[in-house]
Scaffold this motif. Structure first.
Motif, PDB file in Angstrom:
ATOM      1  N   GLU A 192       0.857  -1.191   0.000  1.00  8.06           N
ATOM      2  CA  GLU A 192       0.000   0.000   0.000  1.00  8.06           C
ATOM      3  C   GLU A 192       0.891   1.238   0.000  1.00  8.06           C
ATOM      4  N   GLY A 193       1.446   1.519  -1.145  1.00 14.54           N
ATOM      5  CA  GLY A 193       2.359   2.634  -1.323  1.00 14.54           C
ATOM      6  C   GLY A 193       2.635   2.781  -2.803  1.00 14.54           C
ATOM      7  N   TYR A 194       3.713   3.445  -3.155  1.00 14.44           N
ATOM      8  CA  TYR A 194       4.000   3.621  -4.579  1.00 14.44           C
ATOM      9  C   TYR A 194       5.483   3.396  -4.856  1.00 14.44           C
ATOM     10  N   GLU A 195       5.766   3.075  -6.104  1.00  8.07           N
ATOM     11  CA  GLU A 195       7.137   2.943  -6.572  1.00  8.07           C
ATOM     12  C   GLU A 195       7.585   4.190  -7.328  1.00  8.07           C
ATOM     13  N   THR A 196       6.631   4.884  -7.961  1.00  4.79           N
ATOM     14  CA  THR A 196       6.939   6.135  -8.647  1.00  4.79           C
ATOM     15  C   THR A 196       5.689   7.010  -8.646  1.00  4.79           C
ATOM     16  N   LEU A 197       5.873   8.308  -8.471  1.00 10.48           N
ATOM     17  CA  LEU A 197       4.752   9.238  -8.545  1.00 10.48           C
ATOM     18  C   LEU A 197       4.295   9.479  -9.974  1.00 10.48           C
ATOM     19  N   LEU A 198       5.060   9.027 -10.960  1.00 13.68           N
ATOM     20  CA  LEU A 198       4.691   9.221 -12.358  1.00 13.68           C
ATOM     21  C   LEU A 198       3.364   8.552 -12.695  1.00 13.68           C
ATOM     22  N   ASN A 199       3.023   7.467 -11.981  1.00 13.28           N
ATOM     23  CA  ASN A 199       1.773   6.764 -12.282  1.00 13.28           C
ATOM     24  C   ASN A 199       0.870   6.627 -11.057  1.00 13.28           C
ATOM     25  N   THR A 200       1.018   7.541 -10.074  1.00  9.80           N
ATOM     26  CA  THR A 200       0.295   7.426  -8.810  1.00  9.80           C
ATOM     27  C   THR A 200      -0.554   8.653  -8.519  1.00  9.80           C
ATOM     28  N   ASP A 201      -1.839   8.413  -8.210  1.00  8.19           N
ATOM     29  CA  ASP A 201      -2.737   9.470  -7.744  1.00  8.19           C
ATOM     30  C   ASP A 201      -2.802   9.343  -6.222  1.00  8.19           C
ATOM     31  N   LEU A 202      -1.979  10.123  -5.531  1.00 13.52           N
ATOM     32  CA  LEU A 202      -1.876   9.997  -4.083  1.00 13.52           C
ATOM     33  C   LEU A 202      -3.212  10.238  -3.384  1.00 13.52           C
ATOM     34  N   GLU A 203      -3.916  11.280  -3.775  1.00 12.05           N
ATOM     35  CA  GLU A 203      -5.163  11.617  -3.093  1.00 12.05           C
ATOM     36  C   GLU A 203      -6.184  10.483  -3.207  1.00 12.05           C
ATOM     37  N   GLN A 204      -6.334   9.927  -4.396  1.00 12.57           N
ATOM     38  CA  GLN A 204      -7.308   8.859  -4.590  1.00 12.57           C
ATOM     39  C   GLN A 204      -6.907   7.605  -3.820  1.00 12.57           C
ATOM     40  N   GLU A 205      -5.637   7.246  -3.865  1.00 12.59           N
ATOM     41  CA  GLU A 205      -5.200   6.033  -3.169  1.00 12.59           C
ATOM     42  C   GLU A 205      -5.381   6.155  -1.660  1.00 12.59           C
ATOM     43  N   LEU A 206      -5.060   7.320  -1.087  1.00 13.49           N
ATOM     44  CA  LEU A 206      -5.234   7.513   0.351  1.00 13.49           C
ATOM     45  C   LEU A 206      -6.707   7.496   0.728  1.00 13.49           C
ATOM     46  N   ASP A 207      -7.560   8.084  -0.102  1.00 10.29           N
ATOM     47  CA  ASP A 207      -8.999   8.039   0.165  1.00 10.29           C
ATOM     48  C   ASP A 207      -9.528   6.608   0.132  1.00 10.29           C
ATOM     49  N   HIS A 208      -9.057   5.825  -0.824  1.00 16.15           N
ATOM     50  CA  HIS A 208      -9.503   4.431  -0.918  1.00 16.15           C
ATOM     51  C   HIS A 208      -9.016   3.621   0.278  1.00 16.15           C
ATOM     52  N   LEU A 209      -7.801   3.894   0.729  1.00 14.70           N
ATOM     53  CA  LEU A 209      -7.286   3.184   1.902  1.00 14.70           C
ATOM     54  C   LEU A 209      -8.137   3.494   3.133  1.00 14.70           C
ATOM     55  N   ALA A 210      -8.502   4.763   3.300  1.00 14.40           N
ATOM     56  CA  ALA A 210      -9.352   5.134   4.434  1.00 14.40           C
ATOM     57  C   ALA A 210     -10.714   4.458   4.347  1.00 14.40           C
ATOM     58  N   ARG A 211     -11.292   4.432   3.144  1.00 13.97           N
ATOM     59  CA  ARG A 211     -12.602   3.789   2.992  1.00 13.97           C
ATOM     60  C   ARG A 211     -12.511   2.300   3.300  1.00 13.97           C
ATOM     61  N   PHE A 212     -11.434   1.670   2.883  1.00 12.66           N
ATOM     62  CA  PHE A 212     -11.221   0.253   3.158  1.00 12.66           C
ATOM     63  C   PHE A 212     -11.188   0.006   4.669  1.00 12.66           C
TER      64      PHE A 212
END
Length: 435
Positions: A192-212
């Motif tokens: 649950e993290g990223y390898e590169t910000l080039l293909n990562t939407d931080l805001e969406q991923e963090l929101d999905h983690l919270a919802r989970f």
């Protein structure tokens, strides 16, 4: 009935500090009382199923070195054999608890229905063994990081189908944990993290983690699970950056999303080191935040720079960790899980038992030292003296005032403070008296 795997190894007993037998306890007497409680009740030891029985001795540069009769772990017959050996070792050690991921205890079938059926079958198999040995489940969890489907995360995956598969897997693992009377449920987001910000939407991923996480909490209440939901921080490896980097990051995330009263933190020594912290720092901070839950006990090789998951052997380090645990009131539903594995060259069954014996002795010796320091009160007295000025009425009033009032007081009273010694070396020498 004996599996034969541990033939020649007798149940481990307390033999006292003079013992030279690596298969006897020198410091861990489960019935000994410390601060009014049995040592076993303070420490609440658990064996990690994944390292002790599922791991085959491979590393990034070499294949398996362990030849076990339940390898390869590809069908339910071997899963049951693995369980037989595991519970035999729990009985030899007198272990009160164990912990597992779903993937540790059942074969990977490639589809959700098959995985769930295997988990249901093996947990039914666990039940009578738990009754026979008296070994309970400290916590269960889901492996959402090994299979290639999770290469881009689970709750934070850009593919909603992976999110769905992960959520269904957690639901099944929570059901299994509840069925077995588990005292906690752990979420570890290894990817649950990223390898590169080039293909990562931080805001969406963090929101999905919270919802989970909210879904997990909601389901806990729906099924009446009385245990604690725990989240385990780790900074990186395998990701470049993991979203629950350390205790501070995790606490901030939980508070932001209104989860601080529902989720506590499981702290691993090796992960603390990878984050650039000490084990005691992470525990003390979690206690201060009111979010301390449980610990994974291990250590890293400080020259290697990665998560080596070795058994603990540093009494002073472990003593300071337990000091903050005891100071915070001790474990609630949590405990001391040995998230530690043998070295690849330690291939004998005796090595597996001896590793746990030695680690349990280190923890027992450390906890007794921590209790002695608390009962002596030297560190607490030093804290009271250092912060004594804040007990004065004018200091407390200052916290309720404003900058202008404080400026006036400094001018009127001619306040010109001189620095005071932090006495670090004296306090380090004090700790060394006990360890």
């Amino acid at each position: 009935m004996s599996t034969g795997f541990f033939d020649g190894i007798a149940p481990v007993r307390y033999a006292g500090p003079e013992s030279t037998d690596p298969l006897s306890f020198r410091h861990y007497d489960p019935e000994a009382r410390v601060m009014g409680r049995r040592l076993e009740d303070h420490l609440r030891f658990a064996v990690a199923y994944w390292h002790s029985f599922a791991w085959e001795g491979n590393d990034p540069f070499g294949g398996p070195t362990f030849v076990r009769p339940w390898h390869p772990q590809d069908e339910m017959g071997r899963a049951r054999m693995k369980a037989d050996v595991a519970f035999e070792m729990f009985a030899l050690l007198g272990q009160p608890f164990f912990c597992f991921h779903d993937a540790d205890v059942r074969p990977e079938t490639g589809d959700y229905a098959g995985n769930l059926a295997g988990l249901d079958e093996i947990t039914d198999y666990f039940g009578p063994k738990m009754e026979e040995t008296g070994t309970g489940l400290l916590w269960g969890t889901a492996n959402l990081f090994t299979h290639r489907r999770f290469m881009s995360g689970a709750a934070t995956n850009p593919d909603p189908d992976v999110f769905a598969f992960a959520a269904a897997t957690v639901k099944g693992c929570m059901d299994a944990t509840h069925k077995l009377g588990g005292q906690n449920y752990v979420l570890w987001g290894g990817r649950e993290g990223y390898e590169t910000l080039l293909n990562t939407d931080l805001e969406q991923e963090l929101d999905h983690l919270a919802r989970f996480l909210h879904m997990v909490v909601d389901y806990k209440h729906k099924i009446g699970f009385q245990g604690t939901i725990l989240i385990e921080p780790k900074p990186q490896e395998p990701t470049k950056h993991q979203y629950d980097y350390d205790v501070a990051t995790t606490a901030g995330f939980l508070r932001k999303h209104g989860l601080e009263s529902e989720v506590k933190i499981n702290i691993e020594c090796g992960h603390a080191v990878l984050a650039g912290h000490s084990f005691e720092h992470e525990i003390a901070l979690a206690v201060a935040e009111g979010m301390f839950g449980s610990i994974d006990m291990n250590r890293n090789d400080y020259q290697s720079g990665w998560d080596t998951d070795q058994f603990p052997n540093n009494v002073p380090e472990v003593a300071l960790a337990y000091y903050h645990i005891l100071k915070g009131g001790g474990f609630g539903t949590g405990g001391t899980n040995f998230d530690a594995k043998l070295r690849r060259q330690s291939i004998d069954p005796q090595d597996l038992v001896a590793a746990h014996v030695g680690a349990m002795d280190v923890c027992a010796r450390a906890l007794k030292a921590a209790a002695a320091m608390l009962e002596d009160g030297g560190l607490e007295q030093a804290l009271r003296e250092r912060y004594a000025g804040w007990s004065r009425p004018e200091a407390q009033a200052m916290l309720q005032g404003d900058l202008a009032a404080i400026q006036k007081r400094v001018l009127d009273e001619g306040i010109a403070p001189e620095p005071r010694s932090g006495r670090q070396e004296i306090l380090e020498a004090y700790v060394n008296r006990f360890v």
